[in-house]
Design a protein around this motif. Sequence first.
Motif, short mmCIF file in Angstrom:
data_model
loop_
_atom_site.label_atom_id
_atom_site.label_comp_id
_atom_site.label_asym_id
_atom_site.label_seq_id
_atom_site.Cartn_x
_atom_site.Cartn_y
_atom_site.Cartn_z
N ASP A 63 0.81 -1.22 0.00
CA ASP A 63 0.00 0.00 0.00
C ASP A 63 0.84 1.27 0.00
O ASP A 63 0.32 2.37 -0.21
CB ASP A 63 -1.01 0.01 1.14
CG ASP A 63 -0.37 0.01 2.53
OD1 ASP A 63 0.87 0.08 2.62
OD2 ASP A 63 -1.12 -0.08 3.52
N THR A 64 2.15 1.15 0.22
CA THR A 64 3.02 2.33 0.11
C THR A 64 3.32 2.67 -1.35
O THR A 64 4.03 3.64 -1.61
CB THR A 64 4.33 2.13 0.89
OG1 THR A 64 5.04 1.00 0.35
CG2 THR A 64 4.07 1.89 2.36
N LEU A 65 2.78 1.88 -2.27
CA LEU A 65 2.92 2.17 -3.70
C LEU A 65 1.76 2.99 -4.24
O LEU A 65 1.80 3.45 -5.38
CB LEU A 65 3.01 0.86 -4.49
CG LEU A 65 4.20 -0.05 -4.21
CD1 LEU A 65 4.04 -1.37 -4.95
CD2 LEU A 65 5.50 0.63 -4.61
N ASN A 66 0.71 3.17 -3.45
CA ASN A 66 -0.56 3.68 -3.97
C ASN A 66 -0.46 5.08 -4.58
O ASN A 66 -1.15 5.38 -5.56
CB ASN A 66 -1.62 3.69 -2.87
CG ASN A 66 -2.08 2.29 -2.52
OD1 ASN A 66 -1.67 1.31 -3.14
ND2 ASN A 66 -2.93 2.17 -1.51
N ASP A 67 0.37 5.96 -4.03
CA ASP A 67 0.42 7.33 -4.56
C ASP A 67 1.38 7.47 -5.74
O ASP A 67 1.42 8.52 -6.38
CB ASP A 67 0.73 8.35 -3.47
CG ASP A 67 2.16 8.26 -2.94
OD1 ASP A 67 2.94 7.42 -3.42
OD2 ASP A 67 2.49 9.05 -2.02
N GLY A 68 2.18 6.44 -6.02
CA GLY A 68 3.04 6.45 -7.20
C GLY A 68 4.45 6.95 -6.98
O GLY A 68 5.31 6.77 -7.85
N TYR A 69 4.74 7.56 -5.84
CA TYR A 69 6.07 8.15 -5.64
C TYR A 69 7.18 7.10 -5.65
O TYR A 69 8.25 7.33 -6.24
CB TYR A 69 6.10 8.96 -4.34
CG TYR A 69 5.66 10.38 -4.53
CD1 TYR A 69 6.58 11.42 -4.56
CD2 TYR A 69 4.32 10.71 -4.69
CE1 TYR A 69 6.19 12.74 -4.75
CE2 TYR A 69 3.91 12.02 -4.88
CZ TYR A 69 4.85 13.03 -4.91
OH TYR A 69 4.45 14.34 -5.11
N ALA A 70 6.97 5.97 -5.02
CA ALA A 70 8.01 4.93 -4.98
C ALA A 70 8.33 4.45 -6.39
O ALA A 70 9.50 4.27 -6.76
CB ALA A 70 7.57 3.76 -4.10
N LEU A 71 7.31 4.23 -7.20
CA LEU A 71 7.52 3.75 -8.56
C LEU A 71 8.25 4.77 -9.42
O LEU A 71 9.15 4.42 -10.20
CB LEU A 71 6.18 3.38 -9.21
CG LEU A 71 5.43 2.22 -8.58
CD1 LEU A 71 4.35 2.73 -7.64
CD2 LEU A 71 4.78 1.34 -9.64
N MET A 72 7.87 6.04 -9.28
CA MET A 72 8.47 7.08 -10.12
C MET A 72 9.93 7.33 -9.76
O MET A 72 10.78 7.51 -10.65
CB MET A 72 7.66 8.38 -10.00
CG MET A 72 6.20 8.25 -10.46
SD MET A 72 6.05 7.66 -12.15
CE MET A 72 6.68 9.08 -13.03
N TYR A 73 10.26 7.29 -8.47
CA TYR A 73 11.65 7.48 -8.07
C TYR A 73 12.49 6.26 -8.46
O TYR A 73 13.67 6.39 -8.82
CB TYR A 73 11.75 7.77 -6.57
CG TYR A 73 11.68 9.25 -6.26
CD1 TYR A 73 12.81 9.96 -5.88
CD2 TYR A 73 10.50 9.96 -6.40
CE1 TYR A 73 12.77 11.32 -5.62
CE2 TYR A 73 10.43 11.32 -6.15
CZ TYR A 73 11.57 12.01 -5.76
OH TYR A 73 11.53 13.36 -5.53
N HIS A 74 11.89 5.08 -8.38
CA HIS A 74 12.59 3.88 -8.86
C HIS A 74 12.95 4.05 -10.33
O HIS A 74 14.09 3.80 -10.75
CB HIS A 74 11.68 2.66 -8.69
CG HIS A 74 12.19 1.42 -9.37
ND1 HIS A 74 11.95 1.17 -10.71
CD2 HIS A 74 12.94 0.38 -8.92
CE1 HIS A 74 12.52 0.02 -11.05
NE2 HIS A 74 13.12 -0.47 -9.99
N ASP A 75 12.00 4.48 -11.15
CA ASP A 75 12.24 4.58 -12.58
C ASP A 75 13.22 5.69 -12.93
O ASP A 75 13.94 5.60 -13.93
CB ASP A 75 10.92 4.77 -13.31
CG ASP A 75 10.13 3.47 -13.42
OD1 ASP A 75 10.60 2.44 -12.90
OD2 ASP A 75 9.03 3.49 -14.02
N ALA A 76 13.25 6.76 -12.12
CA ALA A 76 14.23 7.82 -12.36
C ALA A 76 15.65 7.30 -12.17
O ALA A 76 16.54 7.55 -12.98
CB ALA A 76 13.96 9.00 -11.43
N VAL A 77 15.87 6.56 -11.09
CA VAL A 77 17.20 5.98 -10.84
C VAL A 77 17.53 4.96 -11.93
O VAL A 77 18.64 4.95 -12.48
CB VAL A 77 17.25 5.32 -9.45
CG1 VAL A 77 18.59 4.59 -9.25
CG2 VAL A 77 17.05 6.36 -8.35
N ALA A 78 16.56 4.10 -12.26
CA ALA A 78 16.80 3.06 -13.26
C ALA A 78 17.16 3.66 -14.61
O ALA A 78 18.05 3.15 -15.32
CB ALA A 78 15.56 2.17 -13.38
N SER A 79 16.49 4.73 -15.01
CA SER A 79 16.76 5.35 -16.30
C SER A 79 18.15 5.98 -16.34
O SER A 79 18.85 5.89 -17.36
CB SER A 79 15.68 6.41 -16.61
OG SER A 79 14.41 5.81 -16.70
#
Length: 515
Positions: free
Chosen positions: A420-436
């Motif tokens: 449920d800590t994924l619900n607002d999208g921040y974790a996913l977006m910061y993950h993808d910024a580092v990955a990119s």
Amino acid sequence: MFRRTGAEAEANRLRLALAGLIALALIVSVGYIVWRIVVPPVPREDGRTSSTPAVDGCEGVVAAGTGECLGPVTDESRLDGSIRDVAGKILAMNREVAGQPRYVRVALLTPLSIAPPPAESAMSLDQVRFSLQGAYVALRRVNASAAFGDKNAPAVQLLLVNQGSGQPFETSLVERIVRLGDAEHPLVAVVGLGSSKPGTEQMAEAFSTRGIPMVGAVTSATTLSAARFSTFHSVSPSNSDYANAMRDLLDKNARTLPRNGIVVRDANNDPYSQTLADTYKDVLKDYIKFSPQNFHGGTERNPGAPRAFDGIVRSLCTAVNHKTKNLQMVFFAGRVADFPSFAEMLKERTCDDEPLTVLVGATGFQLSKQQEAMLDEANVSVIWVSSADAPAWIEKKNGTPTGFADFLRVYRDEAKYPADTLNDGYALMYHDAVASAVRAIRMAAERVNIPTAEGVQTQFGNVALAYEVSGATGTLSFGERADIDGRATGKAVMYRQIGSKGPRLPADTQPYLTR
């Protein structure tokens, strides 16, 4: 001449000593008072205040007005208790990487503190924590697998830098970040960048001038673009993408969704709100039937007025009752922090017998259960055009990005972070910024021992085709827009609905992909 007795001499010495102690106490007291005036206290995690970091060892920049310590963070104990654990894990991994012969450095520039109430902060502590969790999971995958390129390439340190609750621009902060790199272990990218604020644009200009690549995580303002700042990139949809996604949704559902709209916009100097309103006007002009309504939302220095939407709501009811083009929807161009006040006023509107749909584009536009109930009372629903929809993706609904499952396995099953800590999208977006950023770094390292910032920037245009990023929020490609606005194509833009009243999103609504 009279000779002092021994007792008199001893008494005189005591008087002199006492006078010295009093003088010293006065100096300390005056110094303390001056310090409290010049450098105000900062908030503690329990809501009280504690001594400013400027006194207890801040080696960075002290933010005016809040006393936050801006700059590199090397000790998690200086951070709020809610984010110490994940920050400590990132710092621990950095120490492990330091034992390897080949590694480069990436700065994670993002708010790591909040402002004392009632001032607004660019990100809440929850959003800060979720962002760090996503970045940590990316770093963990980067240094332990070939998820984003050859794992035999140089390892990566992710250096934490506090951008501050208001994300102010400070030249000295830029210089501190630049000095984080050296010849053997250069600084090759800056990721994160917090929210779209005036200070974010100034930071982007400073790093662009120095040739340092950037990857924004949730920065959607259209003024943040590669056309203005040549080394800028972002995994977030732009506000133009959000508006185009709304247009696509409305065009495809003409029979069931509203047709007549109005823009309600924040009139502050806020790149996010301003450019979102501007793109509404450009992209959604066929759906906008009335002149825009303006309000002044809360800022880091000044909270919004309690009844800022009073007059606006009266005008909305006038538009609702218009004879030929009755209002059915609102395109909201403001921060989520101001929306509850808007919803509260909508609940009091005299035309609440007519349903109203509010559309907004953002990462993290979430409301509490109480606020959702208030929407139902107001006969209002929100269609939130979002950069992610983890709840739907966990259920493997249509449109789930192919890279989400691998991300979720590490985030939830290995790192043990609640889903449920994924619900607002921040974790996913910061993950993808580092990955990119790491994808470009590893491409730049294919022919050299240690890549440079210049080499990494050159490769961003090649992050496409065989080198796309299998991100948590989409299969990301930077080639087509690398020199336009620097944003990824192939990014899933999701439609989410809050509230149970009014027209409903079709159950089979497919995501909009940035292009």
